[in-house]
Design a protein around this motif. Structure first.
Motif, PDB file in Angstrom:
ATOM      1  N   ALA A 110       0.841  -1.206   0.000  1.00 38.12           N
ATOM      2  CA  ALA A 110       0.000   0.000   0.000  1.00 38.12           C
ATOM      3  C   ALA A 110       0.873   1.252   0.000  1.00 38.12           C
ATOM      4  O   ALA A 110       0.573   2.236  -0.695  1.00 38.12           O
ATOM      5  CB  ALA A 110      -0.928  -0.011   1.217  1.00 38.12           C
ATOM      6  N   GLY A 111       1.976   1.233   0.776  1.00 42.05           N
ATOM      7  CA  GLY A 111       2.868   2.385   0.823  1.00 42.05           C
ATOM      8  C   GLY A 111       3.523   2.638  -0.531  1.00 42.05           C
ATOM      9  O   GLY A 111       3.619   3.800  -0.978  1.00 42.05           O
ATOM     10  N   HIS A 114       0.844   4.078  -2.957  1.00 42.32           N
ATOM     11  CA  HIS A 114       0.519   5.478  -2.676  1.00 42.32           C
ATOM     12  C   HIS A 114       1.725   6.394  -2.923  1.00 42.32           C
ATOM     13  O   HIS A 114       1.570   7.533  -3.381  1.00 42.32           O
ATOM     14  CB  HIS A 114       0.017   5.630  -1.226  1.00 42.32           C
ATOM     15  N   SER A 117       2.104   6.888  -6.640  1.00 41.35           N
ATOM     16  CA  SER A 117       1.016   7.751  -7.103  1.00 41.35           C
ATOM     17  C   SER A 117       1.277   9.202  -6.700  1.00 41.35           C
ATOM     18  O   SER A 117       1.077  10.132  -7.496  1.00 41.35           O
ATOM     19  CB  SER A 117      -0.302   7.258  -6.517  1.00 41.35           C
ATOM     20  N   SER A 118       1.741   9.415  -5.464  1.00 43.67           N
ATOM     21  CA  SER A 118       2.017  10.773  -4.993  1.00 43.67           C
ATOM     22  C   SER A 118       3.220  11.370  -5.725  1.00 43.67           C
ATOM     23  O   SER A 118       3.238  12.568  -6.033  1.00 43.67           O
ATOM     24  CB  SER A 118       2.270  10.751  -3.491  1.00 43.67           C
ATOM     25  N   ALA A 131       3.540  10.289   2.207  1.00 45.70           N
ATOM     26  CA  ALA A 131       2.276   9.661   1.817  1.00 45.70           C
ATOM     27  C   ALA A 131       2.401   8.144   1.863  1.00 45.70           C
ATOM     28  O   ALA A 131       1.479   7.430   2.284  1.00 45.70           O
ATOM     29  CB  ALA A 131       1.861  10.113   0.415  1.00 45.70           C
ATOM     30  N   ALA A 132       3.583   7.631   1.464  1.00 48.61           N
ATOM     31  CA  ALA A 132       3.798   6.174   1.489  1.00 48.61           C
ATOM     32  C   ALA A 132       3.795   5.663   2.922  1.00 48.61           C
ATOM     33  O   ALA A 132       3.193   4.617   3.226  1.00 48.61           O
ATOM     34  CB  ALA A 132       5.113   5.834   0.785  1.00 48.61           C
ATOM     35  N   ASP A 134       2.367   7.041   5.613  1.00 43.15           N
ATOM     36  CA  ASP A 134       1.002   7.145   6.163  1.00 43.15           C
ATOM     37  C   ASP A 134       0.106   6.023   5.624  1.00 43.15           C
ATOM     38  O   ASP A 134      -0.665   5.414   6.376  1.00 43.15           O
ATOM     39  CB  ASP A 134       0.392   8.503   5.809  1.00 43.15           C
ATOM     40  N   ALA A 135       0.207   5.773   4.316  1.00 43.62           N
ATOM     41  CA  ALA A 135      -0.627   4.717   3.710  1.00 43.62           C
ATOM     42  C   ALA A 135      -0.243   3.350   4.252  1.00 43.62           C
ATOM     43  O   ALA A 135      -1.108   2.510   4.533  1.00 43.62           O
ATOM     44  CB  ALA A 135      -0.489   4.749   2.186  1.00 43.62           C
ATOM     45  N   GLN A 138      -1.545   3.104   7.850  1.00 42.69           N
ATOM     46  CA  GLN A 138      -3.010   2.952   7.841  1.00 42.69           C
ATOM     47  C   GLN A 138      -3.412   1.533   7.410  1.00 42.69           C
ATOM     48  O   GLN A 138      -4.294   0.930   8.006  1.00 42.69           O
ATOM     49  CB  GLN A 138      -3.637   3.991   6.901  1.00 42.69           C
ATOM     50  N   ARG A 139      -2.747   1.006   6.386  1.00 38.59           N
ATOM     51  CA  ARG A 139      -3.087  -0.336   5.894  1.00 38.59           C
ATOM     52  C   ARG A 139      -2.768  -1.402   6.935  1.00 38.59           C
ATOM     53  O   ARG A 139      -3.531  -2.343   7.140  1.00 38.59           O
ATOM     54  CB  ARG A 139      -2.324  -0.615   4.586  1.00 38.59           C
ATOM     55  N   ASP A 142      -5.505  -1.205   9.598  1.00 35.91           N
ATOM     56  CA  ASP A 142      -6.770  -1.770   9.108  1.00 35.91           C
ATOM     57  C   ASP A 142      -6.721  -3.292   9.073  1.00 35.91           C
ATOM     58  O   ASP A 142      -7.675  -3.974   9.475  1.00 35.91           O
ATOM     59  CB  ASP A 142      -7.087  -1.228   7.709  1.00 35.91           C
TER      60      ASP A 142
END
Length: 194
Positions: A110-111, A114, A117-118, A131-132, A134-135, A138-139, A142
């Motif tokens: 996920a990192g 993201h 992408s960022s 962003a990586a 944080d993603a 978060q993943r 979850d």
């Protein structure tokens, strides 16, 4: 030749004597039959004791063997329960051992997604790295929550009980005929003139 004279008292004594002899013979017959009945009853009881006691002993042995087999079945079910508990423990250990690497790999994927992408969007490496991270964080959180909630039952509340069925009146299997009306009372005859 002598004449026999019989008085009423003599006849009464002879009648009483015959009655008492008949009563004695009847009582003797009745007592003999009663003795035979008691003999048959005691023979029946002896035969019942002779035939029934081995059956009771065999039944007791059968009950003992059934209890022994039930004890063996109880041991089998106890070992099955302990095997299930051991399997549950092993599954939990394996799932805990696998869960952490899976969380890390999933967070990394996920990192990276993201972050790339960022980076394409902003063309700034610092923002892409933040962003990586944080993603990924978060993943991982979850996935950890999903794995923790997968082992708990969805609800502890009991469902509503099923309402009882409504009472339905059953129709008569045979139709009943209409009641017949009672006839009118008969008229009284007129009084005859005397």
């Amino acid at each position: 030749m002598s004449v026999l004279a019989v008085s009423g008292g003599d006849v009464a004594y002879w009648g009483l004597a015959v009655f008492l002899v008949a009563l004695g013979l009847g009582s003797l017959y009745m007592l003999l039959k009663l003795g035979q009945l008691f003999g048959r009853i005691s023979s029946f009881i002896r035969g019942t004791e002779r035939d029934l006691l081995p059956v009771i002993v065999k039944t007791g042995g059968t009950v003992d063997r059934v209890n022994y087999q039930l004890d063996k079945a109880d041991a089998v079910t106890d070992s099955a329960v302990s095997m299930a508990e051991s399997a549950d423990t092993a599954v939990r250990a394996v799932s805990h051992a696998i869960a952490k690497p899976v969380e890390k790999v999933s967070g990394l994927a996920a990192g990276v997604a993201h972050g790339v992408s960022s980076l394409r969007k902003t063309r700034n490496v610092g923002d892409a790295m933040a962003a990586a991270k944080d993603a990924a964080r978060q993943r991982e959180a979850d996935l950890k929550e999903d794995l923790r909630s997968a082992g708990t039952p969805p609800s502890v509340l009991r469902p509503e009980p099923t309402p009882p069925p409504r009472l339905q009146v059953k129709p008569d299997p045979w139709p009943r005929p209409e009641p017949t009306p009672k006839p009118a009372p008969a008229p009284e005859p007129p009084d005859e003139a005397a």
